[in-house]
Design an enzyme around this catalytic site. Structure first.
Site, short mmCIF file in Angstrom:
data_model
loop_
_atom_site.label_atom_id
_atom_site.label_comp_id
_atom_site.label_asym_id
_atom_site.label_seq_id
_atom_site.Cartn_x
_atom_site.Cartn_y
_atom_site.Cartn_z
N ASP A 101 75.52 10.18 63.44
CA ASP A 101 75.86 10.41 62.10
C ASP A 101 77.34 10.09 62.10
OD1 ASP A 101 76.30 12.47 63.72
OD2 ASP A 101 74.81 13.74 62.76
N ASP A 145 70.88 25.75 60.87
CA ASP A 145 69.66 25.84 59.74
C ASP A 145 68.36 24.80 60.45
OD1 ASP A 145 70.86 23.28 59.65
OD2 ASP A 145 71.56 23.36 57.72
N HIS A 154 68.93 21.70 61.42
CA HIS A 154 69.10 20.19 61.16
C HIS A 154 69.31 19.49 62.58
CE1 HIS A 154 73.73 20.96 60.75
NE2 HIS A 154 73.52 20.45 61.76
N GLU A 199 69.34 17.70 56.82
CA GLU A 199 69.24 19.08 56.50
C GLU A 199 68.12 19.59 56.17
OE1 GLU A 199 72.02 20.89 57.30
OE2 GLU A 199 73.73 20.04 56.20
C1 F6R Z 1 76.31 15.85 65.59
C2 F6R Z 1 75.05 16.45 64.71
C3 F6R Z 1 74.56 17.58 64.43
C4 F6R Z 1 75.03 18.66 65.49
C5 F6R Z 1 74.75 20.05 65.03
C6 F6R Z 1 75.01 21.10 65.81
O1 F6R Z 1 76.29 14.61 65.72
O2 F6R Z 1 74.09 15.52 64.45
O3 F6R Z 1 73.30 17.82 64.37
O4 F6R Z 1 74.29 18.33 66.82
O5 F6R Z 1 75.35 20.35 63.66
O6 F6R Z 1 76.45 21.23 66.06
P1 F6R Z 1 77.21 22.01 67.03
O7 F6R Z 1 77.02 21.36 68.52
O8 F6R Z 1 78.78 21.82 66.76
O9 F6R Z 1 76.88 23.14 66.98
#
Ligand code: F6R
Length: 260
Positions: free
Chosen positions: A67, A136, A138, A143
């Protein structure tokens, strides 16, 4: 779905890096799906160490990131382009033209997303997708309520995700509202998936993912349908799992040929 609980995130990341290294030794032209955020930072450090000290070779590897924020230039310090350069790409021998991250400055977003999917197909599909998980549930930036068959597309971040990512931005109003993300269906097409999760904040989404129902309210729960999905957790992220002892037993009693 395999759940591996390690005593620390350092150990989990060392195992994750060995997992990737094993693939690259078996298939030097492998296609990796990569994640950003705080979770994979140690994993990437360990890959850099393996490259420097053990000659792990990335020269034939192709990567696709999950992403990118819409509206951020690649040189923006909070962009995922910048993150990947700083945390991995500039430290290893990967060809820049083999690295792909959704274009945060796309003007025709649907065409950009279609082209991203086509590039993944043209590369032969993703061999191993690395994932983190949001508080959450995701994966990527899919989301809760995301279609479980979705493809690469624009998504709107929830306020919670924007707050979680606030430390990377100077002012709250700088945090983008929109992103381009691989879809849940895109992620599920990977031949193998390794999801990393560390810390207490991930205990609830991990238990919902592993032991809850499959639901778009917890997009990661779709991994229950994947035939080769592994979760690498530290003790805290595994803290709410009811069958933790069983997962530990399975891991500790693997036949030698299954060990990484
Ligand atoms: C990042 C992504 C997100 C993160 C998730 C956890 O490329 O796709 O799904 O893996 O938001 O973020 P952290 O690792 O910062 O807790």
């Amino acid at each position: 779905m395999e759940v591996i609980i390690q005593s620390s995130k350092q150990e989990a990341c060392a195992l994750g890096a060995r997992w990737i290294a094993r693939l690259l030794r078996q298939k030097p032209r492998a296609v990796l799906g990569l994640a950003t955020g705080s979770t994979p930072v140690l994993l990437y450090k360990e890959l850099i160490r393996l490259h420097r000290e053990e000659g792990l070779d990335f020269s034939g590897v192709t990567t696709f990131n999950l992403d990118e924020y819409l509206g951020l230039a690649p040189e923006h310090p909070a962009s995922y382009h910048h993150f990947m350069q700083e945390n991995l790409f500039r430290h290893i021998n990967i060809a820049p033209e083999n690295t792909h991250i959704p274009d945060g400055q796309a003007t025709d977003v649907p065409a950009t997303c279609r082209a991203y999917e086509e590039k993944i197909q043209a590369a032969g599909g993703i061999d191993l997708q690395i994932l983190g998980i949001g508080g959450d549930g995701h994966i990527g930036f899919n989301e809760p309520s995301s279609s479980l068959t979705s493809r690469t597309r624009i998504k709107s971040l929830t306020q919670r995700t924007r707050q979680d990512n606030a430390p990377f931005f100077e002012k709250p109003e700088d945090i983008p509202q929109h992103v381009i993300t691989m879809g849940v269906g895109t992620i599920m097409d990977a031949r193998e998936i390794v999801l990393l999760a560390f810390g207490q904040g991930k205990a609830a989404p991990i238990s919902a993912t592993v032991e809850g129902p499959i639901t778009a309210s917890v997009p990661a729960s779709i991994l229950q349908f994947h035939s080769k999905a592994t979760l690498l957790l530290d003790e805290e992220a595994a803290g709410d799992l009811k069958r933790a002892e069983y997962y530990r037993w399975v891991h500790d009693n693997k036949p030698d040929w299954q060990k990484v």
